[in-house]
Write a protein that holds these residues in place. Structure first.
Motif, short mmCIF file in Angstrom:
data_model
loop_
_atom_site.label_atom_id
_atom_site.label_comp_id
_atom_site.label_asym_id
_atom_site.label_seq_id
_atom_site.Cartn_x
_atom_site.Cartn_y
_atom_site.Cartn_z
N THR A 1 0.88 -1.18 0.00
CA THR A 1 0.00 0.00 0.00
C THR A 1 0.90 1.22 0.00
O THR A 1 1.82 1.32 0.83
CB THR A 1 -0.92 0.02 1.23
N VAL A 2 0.66 2.13 -0.94
CA VAL A 2 1.45 3.33 -1.07
C VAL A 2 0.58 4.52 -0.67
O VAL A 2 -0.53 4.68 -1.16
CB VAL A 2 1.95 3.52 -2.51
N THR A 3 1.09 5.34 0.24
CA THR A 3 0.38 6.56 0.65
C THR A 3 0.83 7.68 -0.27
O THR A 3 2.02 7.93 -0.42
CB THR A 3 0.68 6.89 2.12
N LEU A 4 -0.14 8.35 -0.88
CA LEU A 4 0.12 9.47 -1.79
C LEU A 4 -0.18 10.77 -1.08
O LEU A 4 -1.34 11.06 -0.77
CB LEU A 4 -0.75 9.37 -3.04
N PHE A 5 0.85 11.55 -0.80
CA PHE A 5 0.67 12.88 -0.21
C PHE A 5 0.68 13.87 -1.36
O PHE A 5 1.72 14.17 -1.93
CB PHE A 5 1.80 13.19 0.76
N GLY A 6 -0.49 14.37 -1.74
CA GLY A 6 -0.60 15.28 -2.88
C GLY A 6 -1.85 16.11 -2.82
O GLY A 6 -2.24 16.58 -1.76
N GLU A 7 -2.51 16.23 -3.97
CA GLU A 7 -3.74 17.04 -3.98
C GLU A 7 -4.83 16.47 -4.88
O GLU A 7 -5.74 17.17 -5.28
CB GLU A 7 -3.43 18.48 -4.36
N ARG A 8 -4.73 15.19 -5.19
CA ARG A 8 -5.73 14.49 -6.00
C ARG A 8 -5.95 15.18 -7.36
O ARG A 8 -7.07 15.32 -7.83
CB ARG A 8 -7.04 14.35 -5.25
N GLY B 49 -2.19 -1.16 -3.56
CA GLY B 49 -3.24 -0.29 -3.04
C GLY B 49 -2.68 1.11 -2.81
O GLY B 49 -1.47 1.29 -2.66
N THR B 50 -3.56 2.09 -2.78
CA THR B 50 -3.13 3.47 -2.50
C THR B 50 -4.02 4.08 -1.43
O THR B 50 -5.18 3.69 -1.25
CB THR B 50 -3.16 4.36 -3.75
N HIS B 51 -3.46 5.03 -0.75
CA HIS B 51 -4.16 5.81 0.27
C HIS B 51 -3.77 7.25 0.01
O HIS B 51 -2.59 7.60 0.07
CB HIS B 51 -3.69 5.36 1.66
N SER B 52 -4.73 8.09 -0.35
CA SER B 52 -4.44 9.48 -0.72
C SER B 52 -4.66 10.43 0.44
O SER B 52 -5.68 10.38 1.12
CB SER B 52 -5.32 9.91 -1.90
N ILE B 53 -3.69 11.31 0.63
CA ILE B 53 -3.74 12.35 1.66
C ILE B 53 -3.62 13.69 0.95
O ILE B 53 -2.60 13.96 0.31
CB ILE B 53 -2.59 12.22 2.68
N SER B 54 -4.63 14.54 1.05
CA SER B 54 -4.57 15.84 0.38
C SER B 54 -4.68 17.00 1.36
O SER B 54 -4.71 18.16 0.95
CB SER B 54 -5.67 15.94 -0.68
N ILE B 55 -4.70 16.71 2.66
CA ILE B 55 -4.72 17.76 3.66
C ILE B 55 -3.43 17.65 4.50
O ILE B 55 -2.83 16.59 4.57
CB ILE B 55 -5.97 17.67 4.56
N PRO B 56 -3.02 18.73 5.11
CA PRO B 56 -1.74 18.72 5.85
C PRO B 56 -1.84 18.01 7.20
O PRO B 56 -1.96 18.64 8.23
CB PRO B 56 -1.42 20.20 6.00
N VAL B 57 -1.77 16.68 7.18
CA VAL B 57 -1.82 15.89 8.42
C VAL B 57 -0.43 15.52 8.92
O VAL B 57 -0.29 14.99 10.02
CB VAL B 57 -2.67 14.61 8.25
N GLY B 58 0.58 15.75 8.13
CA GLY B 58 1.93 15.36 8.52
C GLY B 58 2.20 13.92 8.16
O GLY B 58 1.44 13.28 7.44
N TRP B 59 3.30 13.40 8.66
CA TRP B 59 3.71 12.03 8.36
C TRP B 59 2.85 11.05 9.16
O TRP B 59 2.60 11.26 10.35
CB TRP B 59 5.18 11.81 8.69
N LEU B 60 2.41 9.98 8.53
CA LEU B 60 1.64 8.93 9.20
C LEU B 60 2.62 7.82 9.57
O LEU B 60 3.25 7.22 8.70
CB LEU B 60 0.55 8.39 8.29
N HIS B 61 2.75 7.53 10.85
CA HIS B 61 3.75 6.59 11.35
C HIS B 61 3.59 5.17 10.82
O HIS B 61 4.53 4.39 10.86
CB HIS B 61 3.74 6.57 12.88
N THR C 36 3.10 20.34 -2.87
CA THR C 36 1.82 20.40 -2.17
C THR C 36 2.06 20.56 -0.68
O THR C 36 3.11 20.15 -0.16
CB THR C 36 0.97 19.14 -2.42
N VAL C 37 1.10 21.13 0.03
CA VAL C 37 1.24 21.33 1.47
C VAL C 37 1.34 19.99 2.19
O VAL C 37 2.18 19.81 3.08
CB VAL C 37 0.05 22.16 2.00
N SER C 38 0.52 19.01 1.80
CA SER C 38 0.55 17.72 2.49
C SER C 38 1.88 16.99 2.28
O SER C 38 2.42 16.40 3.21
CB SER C 38 -0.62 16.84 2.06
#
Length: 164
Positions: free
Chosen positions: A11-18, A35-47, A58-60
């Motif tokens: 699973t790859v986490t995508l920090f971007g803006e969709r 699989g992918t998990h998209s992050i488009s808000i500034p939540v920081g690094w997910l451990h 992008t900010v995220s």
């Protein structure tokens, strides 16, 4: 040219803006069994993230890299992707941050020309990068990291659009 590495069930986490690149990347990774998990808000690094694409313009993505750089563990595999800034000082700062992150994580930085309607085009092909082609290059890099060990490292490359 894509080496079309298969990624298994990662699973790859995508920090971007969709945007178009994130959509193309999600499609390409899915095609490779990932699989992918998209992050488009500034939540920081997910451990819990083991594999990630950080869109540094992008900010995220920028925030995720800054937080990951300050963490030693768990070791992560990261492909940082960024439009090459016109200002060489900005480019040097981004590269140095990625290099510092590579002291504890597996980090690859891929520079690219601006996407979309921009007067600054890929110098080799004379046009803006195609999201699907760039996504394939990013997925190839994730595939190389997937097959590698957890040894910290840093590498950089400049994406060039394939001739059509």
């Amino acid at each position: 040219m894509s080496t079309d590495l298969q990624l298994g069930a990662a699973t790859v986490t995508l920090f971007g803006e969709r945007d178009a690149l994130d959509i193309a990347l999600s499609d390409e990774l899915g095609r490779r069994g990932c699989g992918t998990h998209s992050i488009s808000i500034p939540v920081g690094w997910l451990h819990t993230t083991r594999y990630a694409v950080l869109r540094l313009e992008t900010v995220s993505g920028d925030l995720a890299l800054r937080e990951l750089t300050d963490q030693d563990e768990p070791a992560s595999h990261v492909v940082a992707v960024c439009e090459r800034p016109a200002n060489s000082g900005d480019a040097s700062r981004i590269e140095e941050l990625c290099r510092q992150c590579g002291d504890h994580h597996d980090v690859s930085l891929i520079w690219h020309a601006p996407m979309g309607e921009s007067p600054v085009l890929d110098t080799r092909s004379g046009r803006a990068p195609d999201p699907a082609d760039l996504a394939s290059t990013i997925a190839d890099e994730i595939g190389l990291q997937y097959d590698a060990t957890d040894t910290p490292s840093f590498a950089t490359q400049t994406y060039a659009s394939p001739d059509r």
